[in-house]
Design an enzyme around this catalytic site. Structure first.
Site, PDB file in Angstrom:
ATOM      1  N   MET A  24       0.855  -1.193   0.000  1.00 37.50           N
ATOM      2  CA  MET A  24       0.000   0.000   0.000  1.00 37.50           C
ATOM      3  C   MET A  24       0.887   1.238   0.000  1.00 37.50           C
ATOM      4  O   MET A  24       1.552   1.546   0.992  1.00 37.50           O
ATOM      5  CB  MET A  24      -0.950  -0.014   1.205  1.00 37.50           C
ATOM      6  N   CYS A 107      -2.251  -1.039 -10.225  1.00 39.91           N
ATOM      7  CA  CYS A 107      -2.539   0.310  -9.728  1.00 39.91           C
ATOM      8  C   CYS A 107      -3.421   1.090 -10.708  1.00 39.91           C
ATOM      9  O   CYS A 107      -3.076   1.241 -11.879  1.00 39.91           O
ATOM     10  CB  CYS A 107      -1.242   1.077  -9.474  1.00 39.91           C
ATOM     11  N   ASP A 209     -11.127  -6.936  -0.067  1.00 37.05           N
ATOM     12  CA  ASP A 209     -12.211  -6.748   0.900  1.00 37.05           C
ATOM     13  C   ASP A 209     -12.226  -7.746   2.058  1.00 37.05           C
ATOM     14  O   ASP A 209     -13.273  -7.893   2.704  1.00 37.05           O
ATOM     15  CB  ASP A 209     -13.586  -6.784   0.204  1.00 37.05           C
ATOM     16  N   ARG A 232      -6.505  -2.975   3.434  1.00 37.79           N
ATOM     17  CA  ARG A 232      -7.046  -1.878   4.238  1.00 37.79           C
ATOM     18  C   ARG A 232      -7.514  -2.310   5.623  1.00 37.79           C
ATOM     19  O   ARG A 232      -7.362  -1.560   6.582  1.00 37.79           O
ATOM     20  CB  ARG A 232      -8.201  -1.219   3.478  1.00 37.79           C
TER      21      ARG A 232
HETATM   22  C1  LIG Z   1      -3.610   3.457   0.131  1.00 38.86           C
HETATM   23  C2  LIG Z   1      -3.444   2.270  -0.789  1.00 38.86           C
HETATM   24  C3  LIG Z   1      -2.256   2.143  -1.496  1.00 38.86           C
HETATM   25  C4  LIG Z   1      -2.089   1.045  -2.348  1.00 38.86           C
HETATM   26  N1  LIG Z   1      -0.884   0.880  -2.995  1.00 38.86           N
HETATM   27  C5  LIG Z   1      -0.653  -0.246  -3.710  1.00 38.86           C
HETATM   28  C6  LIG Z   1       0.632  -0.512  -4.251  1.00 38.86           C
HETATM   29  O1  LIG Z   1       1.602   0.230  -4.068  1.00 38.86           O
HETATM   30  N2  LIG Z   1       0.771  -1.659  -4.981  1.00 38.86           N
HETATM   31  C7  LIG Z   1      -0.270  -2.525  -5.197  1.00 38.86           C
HETATM   32  O2  LIG Z   1      -0.086  -3.549  -5.847  1.00 38.86           O
HETATM   33  N3  LIG Z   1      -1.482  -2.296  -4.674  1.00 38.86           N
HETATM   34  C8  LIG Z   1      -1.689  -1.199  -3.934  1.00 38.86           C
HETATM   35  N4  LIG Z   1      -2.903  -1.021  -3.340  1.00 38.86           N
HETATM   36  C9  LIG Z   1      -3.942  -2.041  -3.483  1.00 38.86           C
HETATM   37  C10 LIG Z   1      -3.855  -3.071  -2.340  1.00 38.86           C
HETATM   38  O3  LIG Z   1      -2.621  -3.765  -2.392  1.00 38.86           O
HETATM   39  C11 LIG Z   1      -5.001  -4.087  -2.425  1.00 38.86           C
HETATM   40  O4  LIG Z   1      -4.934  -4.754  -3.651  1.00 38.86           O
HETATM   41  C12 LIG Z   1      -6.377  -3.419  -2.316  1.00 38.86           C
HETATM   42  O5  LIG Z   1      -6.395  -2.465  -1.265  1.00 38.86           O
HETATM   43  C13 LIG Z   1      -7.475  -4.464  -2.089  1.00 38.86           C
HETATM   44  O6  LIG Z   1      -7.258  -5.174  -0.910  1.00 38.86           O
HETATM   45  P1  LIG Z   1      -8.072  -4.829   0.468  1.00 38.86           P
HETATM   46  O7  LIG Z   1      -9.528  -4.820   0.108  1.00 38.86           O
HETATM   47  O8  LIG Z   1      -7.696  -5.931   1.405  1.00 38.86           O
HETATM   48  O9  LIG Z   1      -7.612  -3.480   0.904  1.00 38.86           O
HETATM   49  C14 LIG Z   1      -3.112   0.090  -2.507  1.00 38.86           C
HETATM   50  C15 LIG Z   1      -4.298   0.244  -1.782  1.00 38.86           C
HETATM   51  C16 LIG Z   1      -4.471   1.304  -0.931  1.00 38.86           C
HETATM   52  C17 LIG Z   1      -5.749   1.426  -0.154  1.00 38.86           C
END
Ligand SMILES: Cc1cc2nc3c(=O)[nH]c(=O)nc-3n(C[C@H](O)[C@H](O)[C@H](O)COP(=O)(O)O)c2cc1C
Length: 335
Positions: A24, A107, A209, A232
């Site tokens: 992230m 991204c 999620d 998150r």
């Molecule tokens: C603030 C933020 C920054 C993120 N930066 C990246 C990143 O640098 N590289 C990446 O592959 N995904 C990035 N993501 C996506 C997350 O790795 C992940 O795929 C996405 O949040 C879904 O997962 P979750 O629902 O568990 O949060 C980012 C997500 C957030 C919220």
């Protein structure tokens, strides 16, 4: 311990538990990865790093790929649209301690996609394949890839890209089951993750999620994925990680900590950030973390407002300490 799921195998690395902290940007810096790893992560990944920026090696870029002090194996994520530049960048991060190099095809942020990086690569699957092949050939460690379903709903390319990944020697693939156009709207569609698992022989990591230990395990069972990645929902709540690890190791999930204990850990996080980044950088960065540690705590909205305005670490920690005292007073009165 009687594990209920097998470890994740990425090339020569056996990863236990099969639980990964999502990269992230602006959040999962080295301090945070080092702090959250002991909660029970099998693997952590850096924030994504621009392969172009790595050519210049600025202090900030080198800080982003710094993996020192984090229990191995560790993964470093790169983004870019040029196979040669990505290959050179992969060599650099490998030399700087990456055990796994991860490629970002996920991204959706305009500042990345406008240069054809991140999820924009999914508009050109031949380019994806060329990037993956170049990176695999450049380094002597496993290479993985993380992607979304596709650029738009009407052109889902994840199965095609994952098959190409497998054919060029990528060792595992993570799917965040949304399209780029969706950003974070709607919900991740785990049926696609199941379909991907059925379509390739390399390990598949499901992402999107997950915020409950039992649901997370159920997702693993329903889809057959080899690992799950959490983003998150871990922020301000690393105990989600330990609770999922408990279930993976065949135990009941431990109870979540009290509000006061959550805030005690927030102070540890705060002080570590100040020690490692210096106060001027730590204070603004910690505002979002403190807001998340405060989630669900009585009076959180007012406290969050206060923390947003406080300019020094001492004052911020003082407010958190006072909140802990208040919570303890209230709980002793209630008892
Ligand atoms: C603030 C933020 C920054 C993120 N930066 C990246 C990143 O640098 N590289 C990446 O592959 N995904 C990035 N993501 C996506 C997350 O790795 C992940 O795929 C996405 O949040 C879904 O997962 P979750 O629902 O568990 O949060 C980012 C997500 C957030 C919220």
């Amino acid at each position: 311990m009687t594990p209920v799921v097998p470890p994740l195998e990425i090339g020569e690395h056996t990863i236990w538990p099969p639980l990964i902290l999502a990269p992230m940007s602006g959040v999962t810096n080295r301090t945070m990865r080092a702090l959250y790893k002991p909660f029970g992560l099998g693997l952590t990944v850096t924030e994504f790093v621009s392969s172009n920026a790595l050519q210049y090696g600025s202090k900030r870029t080198m800080e982003m790929i710094d993996q020192h002090g984090i229990e191995k194996p560790v993964s470093t994520q790169l983004w870019g649209d040029d196979p040669e530049v990505m290959a050179k960048a992969a060599k650099v991060v490998r030399e700087c301690g990456a055990d796994v190099v991860d490629i970002n095809f996920g991204c959706p942020a305009p500042k990345v996609t406008k240069t054809n990086g991140g999820s924009a690569c999914l508009r050109d699957v031949d380019r994806c394949e060329a990037i993956m092949a170049a990176v695999v050939n450049a380094v002597d460690c496993p290479v993985t890839m993380k992607m979304r379903l596709g650029w738009t709903e009407d052109k889902l390319v994840y199965v095609d890209v994952a098959r190409r990944a497998e054919s060029v020697g990528i060792k595992a693939v993570t799917l965040h089951a949304r399209t780029a156009r969706q950003f974070y709207r709607g919900s991740a569609d785990w049926d696609h993750i199941k379909r991907l698992k059925e379509s390739v022989g390399i390990p598949v990591i499901g992402n999107g999620d997950l915020d409950d230990p039992h649901v997370a395990l159920q997702r693993m069972r329903d889809t057959g994925v080899d690992a799950i990645m959490l983003g998150r929902a871990t922020l301000g709540n690393p105990w989600l990680i330990s609770r999922i690890r408990d279930l993976m190791e065949g135990r009941e999930a431990q109870a979540s900590p009290s509000d006061a204990d959550r805030l005690r850990f927030c102070i540890v996080h705060y002080k570590r950030m100040v020690d490692e980044l210096g106060e001027a950088r730590a204070v603004p960065q910690m505002r979002k973390h403190v807001a998340l540690y405060l989630k669900g705590i009585p009076g959180a909205a007012v406290l969050r407002e206060r923390i947003m305005r406080i300019p020094t670490a001492n004052e911020a920690v003082g407010v958190i300490e006072a909140t802990i005292e208040r919570l303890e007073r209230e709980s002793s009165v209630a008892a």
